[in-house]
Design a protein around this motif. Sequence first.
Motif, PDB file in Angstrom:
ATOM      1  N   TYR B  72       0.800  -1.226   0.000  1.00 34.67           N
ATOM      2  CA  TYR B  72       0.000   0.000   0.000  1.00 34.67           C
ATOM      3  C   TYR B  72       0.833   1.278   0.000  1.00 34.67           C
ATOM      4  O   TYR B  72       0.259   2.362  -0.160  1.00 34.67           O
ATOM      5  N   SER B  73       2.139   1.187   0.148  1.00 33.80           N
ATOM      6  CA  SER B  73       2.957   2.387   0.055  1.00 33.80           C
ATOM      7  C   SER B  73       2.908   2.934  -1.367  1.00 33.80           C
ATOM      8  O   SER B  73       2.490   2.239  -2.304  1.00 33.80           O
ATOM      9  N   SER B  74       3.331   4.183  -1.508  1.00 36.80           N
ATOM     10  CA  SER B  74       3.157   4.837  -2.806  1.00 36.80           C
ATOM     11  C   SER B  74       4.317   5.762  -3.113  1.00 36.80           C
ATOM     12  O   SER B  74       5.035   6.211  -2.218  1.00 36.80           O
ATOM     13  N   GLU B  75       4.499   6.023  -4.383  1.00 38.31           N
ATOM     14  CA  GLU B  75       5.479   6.994  -4.867  1.00 38.31           C
ATOM     15  C   GLU B  75       4.798   7.998  -5.786  1.00 38.31           C
ATOM     16  O   GLU B  75       3.858   7.654  -6.510  1.00 38.31           O
ATOM     17  N   LEU B  76       5.295   9.225  -5.720  1.00 47.35           N
ATOM     18  CA  LEU B  76       4.891  10.271  -6.651  1.00 47.35           C
ATOM     19  C   LEU B  76       6.133  10.641  -7.457  1.00 47.35           C
ATOM     20  O   LEU B  76       7.173  10.945  -6.889  1.00 47.35           O
ATOM     21  N   ASN B  77       6.021  10.600  -8.767  1.00 48.25           N
ATOM     22  CA  ASN B  77       7.113  10.967  -9.651  1.00 48.25           C
ATOM     23  C   ASN B  77       6.727  12.222 -10.434  1.00 48.25           C
ATOM     24  O   ASN B  77       5.597  12.320 -10.934  1.00 48.25           O
ATOM     25  N   VAL B  78       7.661  13.135 -10.526  1.00 49.18           N
ATOM     26  CA  VAL B  78       7.444  14.324 -11.340  1.00 49.18           C
ATOM     27  C   VAL B  78       8.633  14.455 -12.290  1.00 49.18           C
ATOM     28  O   VAL B  78       9.785  14.505 -11.857  1.00 49.18           O
ATOM     29  N   ASN B  79       8.342  14.511 -13.580  1.00 49.97           N
ATOM     30  CA  ASN B  79       9.379  14.648 -14.610  1.00 49.97           C
ATOM     31  C   ASN B  79       9.473  16.085 -15.096  1.00 49.97           C
ATOM     32  O   ASN B  79       8.533  16.873 -14.938  1.00 49.97           O
ATOM     33  N   ALA B  80      10.622  16.409 -15.714  1.00 48.56           N
ATOM     34  CA  ALA B  80      10.804  17.722 -16.346  1.00 48.56           C
ATOM     35  C   ALA B  80      10.348  18.844 -15.429  1.00 48.56           C
ATOM     36  O   ALA B  80       9.475  19.646 -15.772  1.00 48.56           O
ATOM     37  N   LEU B  81      10.943  18.909 -14.257  1.00 55.63           N
ATOM     38  CA  LEU B  81      10.519  19.848 -13.223  1.00 55.63           C
ATOM     39  C   LEU B  81      10.546  21.295 -13.709  1.00 55.63           C
ATOM     40  O   LEU B  81      11.473  21.731 -14.409  1.00 55.63           O
TER      41      LEU B  81
END
Lengths: 109, 114
Positions: B72-81
């Motif tokens: 149930y853990s999660s990651e948030l990814n953001v590209n091309a900041l």
Amino acid sequence: GESVGLHLPTLSVQEGDNSIINCAYSNSASDYFIWYKQESGKGPQFIIDIRSNMDKRQGQRVTVLLNKTVKHLSLQIAATQPGDSAVYFCAEKSEKLVFGKGTKLTVNP
Amino acid sequence: DAGVTQSPTHLIKTRGQQVTLRCSPKSGHDTVSWYQQALGQGPQFIFQYYEEEERQRGNFPDRFSGHQFPNYSSELNVNALLLGDSALYLCASSWGQGARQPQHFGDGTRLSIL
């Protein structure tokens, strides 16, 4: 579109007084409402919630009132204490949780 | 009983880079939502994960993506900041994707873009 807003951005009260924080919402499909308290440097902390089939709910020193006719929500804090100083957000949920901009409550000793 | 935990607490990146933020939900919770909170504003919903799938999404571009793991853990990814991505990123967990239950928040990751 849906939006949740607050009537007053800031509120200053004396310690021991009662505080009332107001919130207006526009999505008539919202059926669940939550008040959160956010202290500096921390995430929002759950205070109290209410479902749309209720018009009042009480917790410890807090009461939430819901008026669906005018789409208005309020949070009442009894005997406000310095530790109550924070930003308070109302949030409404239909499909997703939508937050208002917040009211900063300052409690003066 | 541990609440929602997020890592890292602070992060500094430059424009064009990519970032990954992590979240562990409160014990007993199976649904994770991510929010972006700009200074002086309320949190804005990014997306929600339940049963390892994105279930709902707010008005954020595809540069924002996520993942939920079997625990149930999660990651948030953001590209091309972009500079405008500078904000506090909050993770919230709850039980039951559609249930009328309060979401519990972590203390967030403060992301600064230079």
